[in-house]
Design a protein around this motif. Structure first.
Motif, PDB file in Angstrom:
ATOM      1  N   GLN A 115      56.270  39.880  17.060  1.00 11.26           N
ATOM      2  CA  GLN A 115      54.908  39.434  17.349  1.00 11.26           C
ATOM      3  C   GLN A 115      54.715  39.188  18.849  1.00 11.26           C
ATOM      4  N   ALA A 116      55.705  38.595  19.475  1.00 11.01           N
ATOM      5  CA  ALA A 116      55.614  38.310  20.914  1.00 11.01           C
ATOM      6  C   ALA A 116      55.586  39.607  21.720  1.00 11.01           C
ATOM      7  N   GLN A 117      56.389  40.592  21.319  1.00 13.74           N
ATOM      8  CA  GLN A 117      56.407  41.869  22.028  1.00 13.74           C
ATOM      9  C   GLN A 117      55.084  42.604  21.887  1.00 13.74           C
ATOM     10  N   ASP A 118      54.513  42.598  20.684  1.00 16.36           N
ATOM     11  CA  ASP A 118      53.222  43.253  20.465  1.00 16.36           C
ATOM     12  C   ASP A 118      52.125  42.617  21.316  1.00 16.36           C
ATOM     13  N   LEU A 119      52.115  41.296  21.342  1.00 15.09           N
ATOM     14  CA  LEU A 119      51.087  40.602  22.117  1.00 15.09           C
ATOM     15  C   LEU A 119      51.283  40.841  23.605  1.00 15.09           C
ATOM     16  N   GLN A 120      52.517  40.853  24.054  1.00 16.97           N
ATOM     17  CA  GLN A 120      52.795  41.095  25.469  1.00 16.97           C
ATOM     18  C   GLN A 120      52.285  42.463  25.899  1.00 16.97           C
ATOM     19  N   SER A 121      52.491  43.446  25.045  1.00 11.76           N
ATOM     20  CA  SER A 121      51.997  44.798  25.340  1.00 11.76           C
ATOM     21  C   SER A 121      50.472  44.814  25.394  1.00 11.76           C
ATOM     22  N   ARG A 124      49.228  43.258  28.555  1.00 15.12           N
ATOM     23  CA  ARG A 124      49.496  44.121  29.699  1.00 15.12           C
ATOM     24  C   ARG A 124      48.426  45.202  29.818  1.00 15.12           C
ATOM     25  N   ARG A 125      47.940  45.699  28.654  1.00 13.53           N
ATOM     26  CA  ARG A 125      46.917  46.749  28.672  1.00 13.53           C
ATOM     27  C   ARG A 125      45.554  46.190  29.075  1.00 13.53           C
ATOM     28  N   ARG A 126      45.178  45.041  28.505  1.00 11.10           N
ATOM     29  CA  ARG A 126      43.895  44.387  28.792  1.00 11.10           C
ATOM     30  C   ARG A 126      42.727  45.365  28.709  1.00 11.10           C
ATOM     31  N   VAL A 127      42.578  46.041  27.562  1.00 10.02           N
ATOM     32  CA  VAL A 127      41.508  47.019  27.376  1.00 10.02           C
ATOM     33  C   VAL A 127      40.142  46.359  27.481  1.00 10.02           C
ATOM     34  N   GLY A 128      39.998  45.219  26.902  1.00 10.04           N
ATOM     35  CA  GLY A 128      38.732  44.493  26.943  1.00 10.04           C
ATOM     36  C   GLY A 128      38.908  43.130  26.320  1.00 10.04           C
ATOM     37  N   ASP A 129      38.009  42.207  26.626  1.00  8.63           N
ATOM     38  CA  ASP A 129      38.147  40.847  26.131  1.00  8.63           C
ATOM     39  C   ASP A 129      38.148  40.784  24.609  1.00  8.63           C
ATOM     40  N   SER A 130      37.284  41.593  23.981  1.00 10.78           N
ATOM     41  CA  SER A 130      37.215  41.552  22.520  1.00 10.78           C
ATOM     42  C   SER A 130      38.502  42.056  21.894  1.00 10.78           C
ATOM     43  N   SER A 131      39.052  43.154  22.434  1.00  7.98           N
ATOM     44  CA  SER A 131      40.305  43.697  21.927  1.00  7.98           C
ATOM     45  C   SER A 131      41.456  42.727  22.179  1.00  7.98           C
ATOM     46  N   MET A 132      41.476  42.144  23.378  1.00  8.94           N
ATOM     47  CA  MET A 132      42.535  41.217  23.732  1.00  8.94           C
ATOM     48  C   MET A 132      42.469  39.968  22.859  1.00  8.94           C
ATOM     49  N   ASP A 133      41.256  39.478  22.614  1.00  9.04           N
ATOM     50  CA  ASP A 133      41.100  38.286  21.789  1.00  9.04           C
ATOM     51  C   ASP A 133      41.558  38.553  20.366  1.00  9.04           C
ATOM     52  N   SER A 134      41.366  39.772  19.896  1.00 10.97           N
ATOM     53  CA  SER A 134      41.800  40.131  18.558  1.00 10.97           C
ATOM     54  C   SER A 134      43.321  40.023  18.441  1.00 10.97           C
ATOM     55  N   ASN A 135      44.027  40.464  19.481  1.00 16.47           N
ATOM     56  CA  ASN A 135      45.486  40.379  19.485  1.00 16.47           C
ATOM     57  C   ASN A 135      45.963  38.943  19.606  1.00 16.47           C
ATOM     58  N   VAL A 136      45.276  38.168  20.428  1.00 15.42           N
ATOM     59  CA  VAL A 136      45.622  36.750  20.577  1.00 15.42           C
ATOM     60  C   VAL A 136      45.409  36.025  19.255  1.00 15.42           C
ATOM     61  N   HIS A 137      44.275  36.316  18.615  1.00 15.94           N
ATOM     62  CA  HIS A 137      43.962  35.676  17.338  1.00 15.94           C
ATOM     63  C   HIS A 137      44.995  36.050  16.270  1.00 15.94           C
ATOM     64  N   ALA A 138      45.456  37.314  16.300  1.00 21.06           N
ATOM     65  CA  ALA A 138      46.459  37.771  15.337  1.00 21.06           C
ATOM     66  C   ALA A 138      47.761  36.994  15.510  1.00 21.06           C
ATOM     67  N   TYR A 139      48.133  36.748  16.764  1.00 21.80           N
ATOM     68  CA  TYR A 139      49.364  35.994  17.025  1.00 21.80           C
ATOM     69  C   TYR A 139      49.225  34.550  16.549  1.00 21.80           C
ATOM     70  N   ILE A 140      48.084  33.929  16.842  1.00 20.10           N
ATOM     71  CA  ILE A 140      47.848  32.546  16.421  1.00 20.10           C
ATOM     72  C   ILE A 140      47.862  32.452  14.898  1.00 20.10           C
ATOM     73  N   SER A 141      47.274  33.441  14.227  1.00 17.45           N
ATOM     74  CA  SER A 141      47.273  33.458  12.758  1.00 17.45           C
ATOM     75  C   SER A 141      48.690  33.585  12.225  1.00 17.45           C
ATOM     76  N   PHE A 142      49.492  34.430  12.866  1.00 14.34           N
ATOM     77  CA  PHE A 142      50.887  34.574  12.470  1.00 14.34           C
ATOM     78  C   PHE A 142      51.628  33.250  12.602  1.00 14.34           C
ATOM     79  N   ARG A 143      51.378  32.539  13.688  1.00 14.32           N
ATOM     80  CA  ARG A 143      52.057  31.266  13.925  1.00 14.32           C
ATOM     81  C   ARG A 143      51.672  30.236  12.856  1.00 14.32           C
ATOM     82  N   ARG A 144      50.419  30.238  12.480  1.00  9.98           N
ATOM     83  CA  ARG A 144      49.969  29.284  11.464  1.00  9.98           C
ATOM     84  C   ARG A 144      50.588  29.607  10.099  1.00  9.98           C
ATOM     85  N   LYS A 145      50.658  30.887   9.779  1.00  9.67           N
ATOM     86  CA  LYS A 145      51.252  31.287   8.504  1.00  9.67           C
ATOM     87  C   LYS A 145      52.756  31.009   8.472  1.00  9.67           C
TER      88      LYS A 145
END
Length: 302
Positions: A115-121, A124-145
């Protein structure tokens, strides 16, 4: 504030093996006792992975010495006595539990690394705020689960800790000092192993972060993650959580999150290095536990 488990300090059970002078002369006994004594000053604070890695390294060395002890002729002779068969069977039951706990810890560490490697990638790409937020949210959801899995593993450890070898001492011959020492070694190593596995699980526990009214300002204050004494409030896992919660808040407010992205990226790099160190040491310990079980099985089936 950080959760209790994030700053809690665990003292490893400090038990000493009381052996007669004649038994202490055995070189294998001296080696095991030396490794056990190293843990008397060891404690794991969940604010850092370094003490966990150190504990895992020492534990692997301890199991190496235990392996030599089990393979020694005097131990083999004592354990192959028919009246001591129950002792070996109980030790084998214990080994299954320890292998299961180690497998659980390895699985959690692997998921965290991926999960950390996916988020780091993604950062690094920073395609757009919406895309980046989606990845951040996915990591936070993983942490909660993952909190549920960690809680389940902690309960299993607690149960394993309570199911100690209770009847072994009753079956021992009081004159067999060497066998008594072997059983004490197995008990102490088991207690240390459970303690270190617990420290790994608590290391991975998600800190409680307030994110409602005024919550983002609180997290902002925690960004330096330093207390008055200069000690970190969160460990490497918690540091990433704090950075990502703040980054998520900045994106929601449509603010420039460039600075927060850089912080999150640096902390993910640090976390990746720590996870790699814990993972490699867990793999080494897992191999030692398997070898320990094989040696005990060979006692029953020479």
């Amino acid at each position: 504030m950080a959760s209790t488990s994030a700053v809690q300090i665990m003292q490893v059970p400090q038990r000493s093996i009381s052996l007669p002078a004649s038994a202490r002369l055995h070189p294998n006994v001296l080696k095991v006792e030396g490794e056990l004594n190293k843990f008397k000053t060891w404690e794991s604070s969940f604010s850092s992975s370094s003490s966990i890695q150190n504990g895992l390294t020492r534990l692997a060395e301890l199991y190496n010495c235990i392996e030599e002890l089990i393979q020694s002729p005097c131990t083999q002779k004592a354990l192959r006595n028919l009246q001591h068969k129950k002792l070996v069977e109980e030790a084998l039951d214990t080994s299954i539990g320890l292998l299961g706990a180690c497998s659980n810890a390895r699985e959690l560490i692997l998921m965290m690394k991926e999960q950390a490697q996916d988020l780091q990638s993604a950062l690094r790409r920073r395609v757009g705020d919406s895309s980046m937020d989606s990845n951040v949210h996915a990591y936070i959801s993983f942490r909660r689960k993952s909190k549920k899995n960690i809680a389940k593993c902690l309960r299993a450890l607690k149960k394993a800790e309570s199911n100690s070898i209770k009847s072994s001492s009753d079956m021992l011959d009081g004159n067999d000092q060497h066998l008594s020492m072997v059983i004490n070694v197995l008990r102490d190593s088991r207690a240390l192993t459970i303690s270190i596995f617990r420290s790994i699980l608590l290391f991975l526990t998600m800190p409680e972060l307030k994110t409602k009214a005024g919550g983002w300002s609180l997290i902002r204050k925690l960004m330096p993650v330093a207390s008055k004494g200069g000690q970190e409030i969160f460990n490497e896992v918690g540091n990433v959580d704090v950075a990502l919660f703040l980054l998520h808040g900045q994106i929601l407010k449509n603010n420039d999150a460039k600075f927060d992205v850089q912080i999150a990226h640096r902390r993910l790099e640090t976390l990746g290095s720590c996870i790699k160190g814990v993972e490699s040491r867990l793999d080494c310990l897992f191999r030692r536990l398997i070898q320990n079980r094989v040696s005990l099985l060979n006692v029953l089936t020479p």
